[in-house]
Design an enzyme around this catalytic site. Structure first.
Site, PDB file in Angstrom:
ATOM      1  N   HIS A 118      36.844 -27.780  20.422  1.00 45.93           N
ATOM      2  CA  HIS A 118      35.475 -27.460  20.056  1.00 45.93           C
ATOM      3  C   HIS A 118      34.986 -26.305  20.924  1.00 45.93           C
ATOM      4  O   HIS A 118      34.708 -26.464  22.109  1.00 45.93           O
ATOM      5  CB  HIS A 118      34.595 -28.708  20.245  1.00 45.93           C
ATOM      6  N   ASP A 178      37.339 -32.738  21.887  1.00 45.91           N
ATOM      7  CA  ASP A 178      36.736 -34.023  21.555  1.00 45.91           C
ATOM      8  C   ASP A 178      37.828 -34.993  21.133  1.00 45.91           C
ATOM      9  O   ASP A 178      38.554 -34.735  20.162  1.00 45.91           O
ATOM     10  CB  ASP A 178      35.721 -33.864  20.420  1.00 45.91           C
ATOM     11  N   LYS A 232      51.692 -50.900  -7.696  1.00 46.86           N
ATOM     12  CA  LYS A 232      51.851 -51.335  -6.313  1.00 46.86           C
ATOM     13  C   LYS A 232      52.797 -52.528  -6.351  1.00 46.86           C
ATOM     14  O   LYS A 232      52.432 -53.603  -6.816  1.00 46.86           O
ATOM     15  CB  LYS A 232      50.493 -51.745  -5.737  1.00 46.86           C
ATOM     16  N   ASP A 253      55.095 -55.643  -5.312  1.00 51.09           N
ATOM     17  CA  ASP A 253      54.892 -56.751  -4.383  1.00 51.09           C
ATOM     18  C   ASP A 253      56.234 -57.135  -3.771  1.00 51.09           C
ATOM     19  O   ASP A 253      56.912 -58.037  -4.235  1.00 51.09           O
ATOM     20  CB  ASP A 253      54.296 -57.935  -5.153  1.00 51.09           C
ATOM     21  N   GLU A 277      50.066 -56.798  -8.460  1.00 53.19           N
ATOM     22  CA  GLU A 277      49.435 -56.608  -7.150  1.00 53.19           C
ATOM     23  C   GLU A 277      48.299 -55.618  -7.178  1.00 53.19           C
ATOM     24  O   GLU A 277      47.264 -55.816  -6.552  1.00 53.19           O
ATOM     25  CB  GLU A 277      50.469 -56.023  -6.193  1.00 53.19           C
TER      26      GLU A 277
END
Ligand code: MN
Ligand code: MN
Length: 816
Positions: free
Chosen positions: A36, A44, A220, A222, A353
């Site tokens: 920064h 930071d 997705k 499982d 899922e």
DNA sequence: GGGAAGC
DNA sequence: GCTTCCCAACGCTTG
DNA sequence: CAAGCG
């Protein structure tokens, strides 16, 4: 960035769920360090915690040199969106100036941290491990104790593989790895090293229907997230934590070994039922009972034919992947779709899922939880503490009693009675037994509708899926998914070339379902490991896992004190609260790679095969047998009747204080000094102290014992009312027994650095003489503290195996 | 912890 | 097929 | 000799 927008985002951050799925317990969070260039150049440091970014301004920037203590001034929390922010803050605004991302990635609590990150943060004592590009390895971030400088912290690198000795100036490390304009170049990967997979994030504020242009959607699956490295004739499958699945999923390994190019593939291994739906439970028991179609659903390609592809757009990687795995048995390419909403509804209807949305042009950032991948699933999940269970006549138990730690108070959140097979229930019930307690761990009374509760020490965590919270703070339709496997896998300690050391409990992962046969590759031997999660210290919830982890970490230092020495195994396979037993003979059922030595036993008129701990593999095999404590002879093979050291065993009666033990040890030290001997002192790990004198195998046991008796007699005369040489317990009274009889062939004493089957998992720890004072607290030395101590003091017992003392010349210095 | 015997 | 049982030490000292 | 001890 305009303040207006900052504020808007800040409001948004407040509205995020206080207890979301990932944030509280995933054990791994994101961080960013921004350079920064404001009025004064500074850096930071921002850490994701509880849904916000805890922030520190570090004027000189982080350093990788442990001798630098960098001032870090705690500043106000920033919203999560700041993780990705770089740009110019216009003049007139607070913090005006150019802000660039100097480094970003993930972080976790360092190993061995017992408390939650919130507690440690509050205490101002954070020990963190960073997995960034520049910030790597362990750091301490600690509050200074100046009371009028409340917000002053220090950022200090810890000594490890990533620390350096040279001066370090963050401002000179803006190099090519520095991400620019939000486009961080991804890490290159190689099939020679394991890769940590990229992880999807979840944001319930986003409606899948609003993701259109530039996004694609996949099922997705499982199952287990598994990566595959293939090069030449080597094909290996491994989980997020680096645990090998090469042997378990042989059909997949065999299939991928036919690839004609080197490659790294990412995907999910599933076990499909007849309807093509993944059955997670079948997969969990695949080892004992293979069931269903084993399929590797592959969805990403990170490396192909000598080239890292991580920088390429997803769609291009998938195109290559599709043609690569065409027609391979047990491998299926995970298709993607463009209509997210439609796919999601379809998945919901089929009971799937969920759906993963992926940015079509996103690169692959190994080990990073990315917002280029978003998961959508209908049911929530969380990690709950198992606080007990209800009895049942028809099943091993009726339901689990679940709780969450809420601001230090254990809060009941409901019962969960589904999601486990009969078999799984029995396994769970067995594991629960060691944790039973007599009274409820909850403060208030819990309404269990008349069911009989069996309470447990709340240390085990269950992953539970549920529909929603009720108004009264209970889970609706909870379903048990898995016991949490929350530890760093050992593999990472052995192959330090993987990135992530922590696990994400929201993504199911394989590793240590009970009954599952694990093994650990050590010294070229596959060491069988069973029941890793068995609780050895019920009060503390310390598992066999922790014991093995400790012995892995200490092996290099410990082994020299064990090599070549016959051992009396002292086993506690059922934990420290159950009775252990001694075992000298090595049964034929033990693996043949274990080295033994046959010694004739008079009493049983047969040869006894004493086990020798020659290597790490044997050490870990022993730990697996429940050898918490290690008991080597004082003499080695080839010179069995001449001990390498003499032991003064200081044994207090139950009535003696540790301070009195210390007083006795000091008296020994004084006397030894007067006869020109240094001596080495360690805690026994139990209530006493041990003093070792190096003998270098120059004297017989008898000579050692006689000499020891002389020394003990001197000290006993010096402290007649505090010490005794009486062998009969009754005759000792409340005095400290000076046990010179330990110096006999076949007699053993807990080895330096070994763990004791005592509360708190104490370790027999070598000490400096100057530490042996009234402030000495034997409870400071446990499996969780020894490694830090060794970094500081190295091995204080080295001299025990070094140059021996000269008894004759010492005797000359005796008074009279 | 693990193998054998018993139900 | 599941549960229970059983085993896994020794040798020196002392009275 | 048996019992005690680590
Ligand atoms: Mn700033
Ligand atoms: Mn002792």
């Amino acid at each position: 960035m305009a303040l207006q927008e900052y504020n808007k985002k800040r409001d948004f951050s407040k509205t995020t769920e206080p207890y979301g799925e990932e944030a509280p317990d995933a054990g791994e969070w994101r961080f960013v360090v921004q350079r920064h260039d404001a009025r004064k150049l500074h850096f930071d440091l921002r850490l994701e915690m509880d849904g916000v970014l805890k922030s520190w301004a570090v004027p000189k920037g982080p350093s990788l040199n442990p001798s630098d203590k960098r001032l870090a001034v705690h500043t106000e929390d920033h919203p999560l969106k700041y993780l990705h922010f770089q740009g110019t803050i216009p003049k007139g605004n607070y913090g005006a100036g150019e802000m660039t991302i100097w480094d970003t990635g993930s972080y976790s609590l360092s190993q061995g941290q017992q408390k939650s990150i919130q507690d440690l943060y509050k205490k101002g004592d954070l020990k963190l491990t960073f997995y960034g590009t520049k910030l790597r390895g362990d750091f301490a971030l600690v509050k200074t104790h100046y009371q009028n400088k409340q917000n002053q912290w220090l950022l200090i690198k810890k000594e490890d593989d990533y620390s350096i000795d040279l001066d370090y100036d963050a401002n000179l490390h803006l190099g090519e790895n520095a991400p620019s304009a939000g486009k961080k170049s991804p890490l290159e990967v190689s099939p020679k090293r394991q890769v940590s997979p990229m992880l999807a994030s979840r944001d319930k504020a986003i409606d899948i229907g609003t993701l259109k242009k530039g996004w694609l959607f996949e099922f997705k699956w499982d199952g287990y997230r598994i990566l595959c490295n293939h090069e030449d004739s080597n094909t290996s499958l491994y989980s997020r934590n680096g645990i090998s699945y090469t042997d378990l999923f042989t059909p997949i390994t065999d299939s991928l070994s036919q690839l004609s190019f080197s490659a790294i593939i990412d995907g999910e291994v599933v076990s499909l039922n007849k309807n093509g739906l993944p059955q997670f439970q079948w997969l969990q028991h695949y080892r004992e009972e293979p069931k269903g179609d084993l399929v590797y659903m592959v969805f990403d390609l990170l490396y192909l034919d000598g080239h890292s592809l991580t920088h390429m757009p997803l769609t291009e990687r998938k195109e290559l992947l599709r043609s690569l795995v065409e027609d391979l048995p047990h491998i299926r390419y995970s298709e993607h779709f463009t209509n997210g909403k439609g796919l999601y509804q379809e998945v919901l209807a089929e009971g799937g899922e969920g759906v993963i949305a992926k940015k079509a042009d996103a690169a692959y950032h190994p080990g990073i939880r990315t917002e280029s991948w978003l998961k959508f699933k209908p049911r929530e999940s969380l990690e709950a503490l198992i606080c007990g269970y209800t009895a049942s006549e028809s099943r091993p138990f009726g339901s689990l009693i679940l709780g969450l730690q809420n601001e230090g108070v254990l809060t009941y959140i409901g019962n969960c009675g589904t999601g486990f097979s009969h078999k799984r229930q029995k396994e769970l019930l067995e594991r629960f037994q060691a944790l039973r307690i007599d009274s409820s761990p909850f403060l208030g009374k819990i309404n269990l509708a008349g069911k009989q509760p069996i309470w447990m020490n709340p240390v085990l965590m269950a992953e539970v899926h549920y529909a929603e919270w009720t108004d009264s703070g209970r889970l609706r339709q909870p379903v048990f998914k898995a016991l949490r496997q929350d530890k760093t896998p050992f593999e990472l300690h052995i192959h330090s070339d993987t990135q992530s050391e922590s696990s994400d409990r929201s993504d199911k992962q394989p590793g240590s379902a009970p009954g599952e046969e694990n093994s650990l590759q050590l010294d070229g031997i596959n060491v069988p490991i069973s029941n890793l999660e068995k609780i050895y210290w019920p009060k503390e919830g310390i598992q066999k896992y922790d014991l093995i982890e400790y012995y892995l970490s200490i092996a290099d230092i410990l082994l020299p004190y064990l090599k070549g020495r016959p051992q009396n195994l002292h086993r506690h396979p059922e934990g420290i609260e159950k009775e252990g037993f001694y075992q000298k003979d090595t049964p034929d059922s033990f693996p043949k790679w274990i080295k033994t030595t046959a010694i004739y036993s008079e009493s049983s008129d047969k040869q006894i095969d004493y086990m020798l701990c020659q290597d790490e593999a044997t050490l870990i095999y022993m730990a697996n047998l429940g050898c918490i404590e290690i008991n080597p002879w004082h003499s080695k093979m080839g010179n069995l009747d001449r001990p390498d050291y003499m032991v003064i065993d200081i044994d207090p009666s139950p009535k003696n204080s540790f301070g009195e033990v210390v007083e006795v040890a000091q008296s020994f030290h004084e006397f030894l000094k007067s006869i020109g001997i240094e001596g080495y002192c360690k805690t026994s790990g139990s209530s006493g102290l041990h003093i070792y004198l190096p003998l270098d195998a120059q004297y017989t046991y008898e000579e050692a014992r006689d000499f020891c008796k002389l020394i003990c007699t001197m000290v006993q005369q010096n402290l007649p009312s505090l010490t005794t040489l009486e062998r009969r317990i009754k005759s000792r009274g409340d005095r400290i027994y000076l046990d010179y009889l330990q110096n006999r062939p076949g007699q053993t004493i807990a080895a330096a650095y070994c763990v004791r089957p005592q509360p708190g998992a104490p370790v027999s720890t070598p000490l400096l003489w100057k530490e042996i004072n009234s402030k000495l607290d034997k409870n400071d030395f446990t499996i969780y503290t020894i490694n830090d101590r060794i970094k500081k003091h190295k091995d204080l017992f080295k001299g025990v195996l070094g140059k021996g003392i000269d008894i004759e010349s010492a005797l000359e210095k005796f008074p009279d």
